[in-house]
Design a protein around this motif. Structure first.
Motif: not given
Length: 268
Positions: A186-190, A251-254, A257-264
């Motif tokens: 929750k505290n990690l940035p993009l 995942l979306d290949e953008d 590294v954001g809220p959808k990629t960090w957890p993985s």
């Protein structure tokens, strides 16, 4: 106390992956006399070589010090390696009578002493310590860094042991709070192309731990893999590796590294 042949079962209670190293149930410098504490180490092993390249040394020893050197190994991915059930040469001389070789369990986590810690590895470290405390009836205060019970040692580097023990205590107590990884996510940035900060190193370390860093990525980089892992710059090469990871995870290949990629990456 006999050989601690329940250690693999204790490790599996963490919910993470476990490898039983052949012969572990009879490996040791005699039986473990007692368990009064837990000592956390880092291997100071090679910066590359996969999940747990220090296994042979921890199992078999090194010149001047016979193995086993620790009961458990902890890979970069968070995989727990059960290495020995008997006494191990992991802390001597000890400044604590509850944390010497005859009274404590040792955990050697793979890290060369400078690398960022993958979040999955730290969470596995915390959970393993909590389950060991439960098994042997120990309070979280009995979990010590090697540097806390041996004045000649620095390990495990950079881990705040007060926070570490607080997390262990919360698991022992069974608090329904978010997991350690859920909290930090929750505290990690993009992380985007052009960013330059310490969180970029976390991305690099996680990609490496997940097996998504081919040799070609660091060929020609100053200091090789170590130089690549410690770079704080998000460059085009890193973005492409992130895209490859995202594709493998569905995942979306953008490349961000954001809220959808960090957890993985962190295996939340």
């Amino acid at each position: 106390m006999p050989f601690l042949t329940q250690l693999a079962d204790v490790a599996r209670r963490t919910g993470g992956p476990v490898t039983e190293v052949a012969g572990w149930k009879t490996r040791g410098h005699g039986p473990q006399p007692e368990v009064q504490g837990i000592v956390c180490h880092h291997t100071a092993g090679p910066p590359a070589g996969g999940d747990y390249p220090s296994l042979a040394v921890v199992r078999d020893g090194r010149p001047g010090l016979d193995g086993p050197l620790s009961h458990f190994g902890l890979g970069r991915s968070g995989r727990i390696y059960v290495i020995a059930a008997g006494r191990c040469w992991h802390n001597a001389p000890s400044t604590s009578p509850r944390h010497d070789n005859s009274s404590s369990i040792g955990i050697e986590a793979e890290n060369n002493g400078f690398q960022p810690w993958p979040a999955a590895q730290v969470e596995a470290y915390i959970r393993l310590c909590a389950e060991l405390c439960r098994e042997f009836g120990l309070p979280a205060s009995r979990v010590k860094a090697h540097r806390e019970v041996n004045t000649a040692k620095p390990d495990p580097h950079s881990l705040d042991m007060n926070d570490f023990r607080a997390s262990v205590a919360a698991i022992i107590k069974g608090d329904p709070d978010p997991s350690w990884t859920e909290t930090i996510v929750k505290n990690l940035p993009l992380i985007r192309l052009g960013d330059d900060n310490a969180d970029v190193k976390t991305v690099r370390g996680c990609l490496f731990a997940r097996g998504h860093v081919p040799r070609a990525a660091y060929t020609g980089v100053q200091d090789g893999l170590e130089g690549w892992l410690t770079s704080t710059r998000c460059d085009t090469g890193l973005v492409e590796l992130v895209r490859g990871f995202q594709q493998a995870e569905g995942l979306d290949e953008d490349g961000v590294v954001g809220p959808k990629t960090w957890p993985s990456l962190l295996r939340v």
